[in-house]
Design a protein around this motif. Structure first.
Motif, mmCIF file in Angstrom:
data_model
loop_
_atom_site.group_PDB
_atom_site.id
_atom_site.type_symbol
_atom_site.label_atom_id
_atom_site.label_comp_id
_atom_site.label_asym_id
_atom_site.label_seq_id
_atom_site.Cartn_x
_atom_site.Cartn_y
_atom_site.Cartn_z
ATOM 1 N N THR A 16 -7.882 4.118 -5.723
ATOM 2 C CA THR A 16 -7.288 2.791 -5.906
ATOM 3 C C THR A 16 -6.082 2.872 -6.837
ATOM 4 N N VAL A 17 -6.214 3.661 -7.903
ATOM 5 C CA VAL A 17 -5.094 3.830 -8.841
ATOM 6 C C VAL A 17 -3.895 4.438 -8.122
ATOM 7 N N LEU A 18 -4.127 5.461 -7.288
ATOM 8 C CA LEU A 18 -3.023 6.090 -6.565
ATOM 9 C C LEU A 18 -2.361 5.117 -5.594
ATOM 10 N N TYR A 19 -3.166 4.349 -4.891
ATOM 11 C CA TYR A 19 -2.597 3.387 -3.943
ATOM 12 C C TYR A 19 -1.817 2.294 -4.666
ATOM 13 N N GLU A 20 -2.331 1.853 -5.795
ATOM 14 C CA GLU A 20 -1.635 0.813 -6.548
ATOM 15 C C GLU A 20 -0.332 1.347 -7.141
ATOM 16 N N ARG A 51 6.952 4.582 1.774
ATOM 17 C CA ARG A 51 5.663 5.008 2.328
ATOM 18 C C ARG A 51 4.650 5.084 1.187
ATOM 19 N N PRO A 52 4.147 3.952 0.724
ATOM 20 C CA PRO A 52 3.303 3.889 -0.472
ATOM 21 C C PRO A 52 2.020 4.708 -0.420
ATOM 22 N N THR A 53 1.569 5.062 0.769
ATOM 23 C CA THR A 53 0.302 5.796 0.870
ATOM 24 C C THR A 53 0.492 7.305 0.919
ATOM 25 N N VAL A 54 1.732 7.774 0.837
ATOM 26 C CA VAL A 54 1.981 9.209 1.023
ATOM 27 C C VAL A 54 1.409 10.056 -0.113
#
Length: 271
Positions: A16-20, A51-54
Motif C-alpha cells: 500500500t505504501v508503494l502504491y501510494e 505509470r504509478p504501479t511500475v
C-alpha cells in the motif's frame, strides 16, 4: 494461522505504501505542470507519474524471482534436499522460506495490484492472471493446503509453485525495457540485448508451463483421483495452461513488429 495472517497484513501495508508513493508522484507531477513548472519527461517523477504501479510491480517481480531462484539453487546445491545446513549447525527449511516469505509477499501484491490497477483500469487480462495466481498458489502457503494441492505430496506442490515463480524474471526485464523506451534518446546496443532477453523470457515461460503441465502434472492424474482431489487436479491443469497461454500472448505482442525490430531502438514521439 495467526502468523500467516499477521504476515499478510504487514505485507499488504508494505505494498500500500508503494502504491501510494506512485499516486503521490502522479499528483505532484500534475501539480507542477498545472503551475507552469517544467517536468523532465525522463525524470523518475514523470516516469512513475505516468505509470504509478511500475515501482511495486518491479519490486514484486525482482524479489519473487530472486527468492524462487535462490531456493532452487540452494536445493540443487544441497543434493536436492529441502533442508539447508548452516555452518554454525543451524538448519533452514527451504520450503518454509517459500511458504513464509515468498508466497505471502506475492499474494498480497496481486490483491493490492488488483485494487490499485486492474479494477480502476478495467484490465481484464492482468486481472485474470492475478486471480489465477492467487487461486492456484494460496493453498501452498500452508503444509496442509500444499498436501491437498499435491495429492498428498506437499513438497511436489510447493516445488511447482517455486518453479513457476522463476518466470517473474521476464516481468522484471520487461519493466527495464519500458524504462529504456522512455529514457533513451538514440539507439543503444543494450536495448537490443534487453529486448531479446525479454522475449526469450516470455518464450521460456511458455515452454516451462507446457513442460510442467505435460511432464509433471498430467502424469500424476491417477494419484489425484485416488486421493479424491479431482478439483485440485483441475485447478493445476487450468492454472498452468492459463498462465502459459497468457505468456504466449505477451510473447506474440512483443514480436508483432518482427524479429529485426527487437534489435533497434526507435524513439517515440512525445505527446
Amino acid at each position: 494461522g495467526r502468523d500467516l495472517t499477521a504476515r499478510l497484513l504487514l505485507l499488504s501495508a508494505f505494498w500500500t505504501v508503494l502504491y501510494e508513493c506512485g499516486r503521490w508522484c502522479r499528483r505532484t507531477c500534475h501539480a507542477r505542470t498545472a503551475s507552469g513548472k517544467a517536468v523532465d519527461p525522463r525524470s523518475s517523477l514523470a516516469l512513475v507519474a505516468g505509470r504509478p504501479t511500475v515501482v511495486s510491480g518491479t519490486v514484486h517481480s525482482a524479489l519473487t524471482a530472486a527468492i524462487s531462484c535462490g531456493i532452487l539453487a540452494a536445493y540443487h546445491a544441497n543434493g536436492r534436499g529441502w533442508t539447508w545446513a548452516l555452518p554454525g549447525g543451524g538448519r533452514v527449511d527451504l520450503l518454509g522460506v517459500w511458504r513464509g516469505c515468498g508466497l505471502p509477499l506475492s499474494l498480497t501484491y496481486f490483491a493490492l495490484d488488483s485494487l490499485y490497477y486492474c479494477l480502476p483500469r478495467r484490465d481484464l487480462i492482468i486481472f485474470v492472471h492475478h486471480v489465477i495466481m492467487v487461486f492456484c498458489h494460496y493453498p501452498v502457503a500452508s503444509p496442509a493446503g500444499a498436501s491437498l494441492a499435491g495429492a498428498g505430496d506437499a513438497d511436489f506442490a510447493t516445488w511447482l509453485s517455486i518453479v513457476g515463480y522463476t518466470s517473474e524474471v521476464s516481468t522484471a526485464l520487461m519493466n527495464y525495457r519500458w524504462y529504456l523506451i522512455n529514457t533513451l534518446e538514440e539507439d543503444w546496443w543494450g536495448f537490443g540485448v534487453t529486448n531479446v532477453l525479454t522475449v526469450a523470457g516470455w518464450a521460456g515461460r511458455v515452454v516451462m508451463f507446457a513442460y510442467l503441465l505435460v511432464a509433471e502434472i498430467v502424469p500424476r492424474r491417477a494419484e489425484y483421483m485416488e486421493n479424491g482431489q479431482a478439483f485440485a487436479f483441475s485447478v493445476m491443469v487450468f492454472g498452468h495452461a492459463g498462465i502459459g497461454l497468457l505468456s504466449l500472448y505477451w510473447c506474440l505482442v512483443m514480436t508483432r513488429g518482427g524479429i529485426r525490430s527487437l534489435f533497434t531502438f526507435r524513439k517515440r514521439e512525445r505527446r
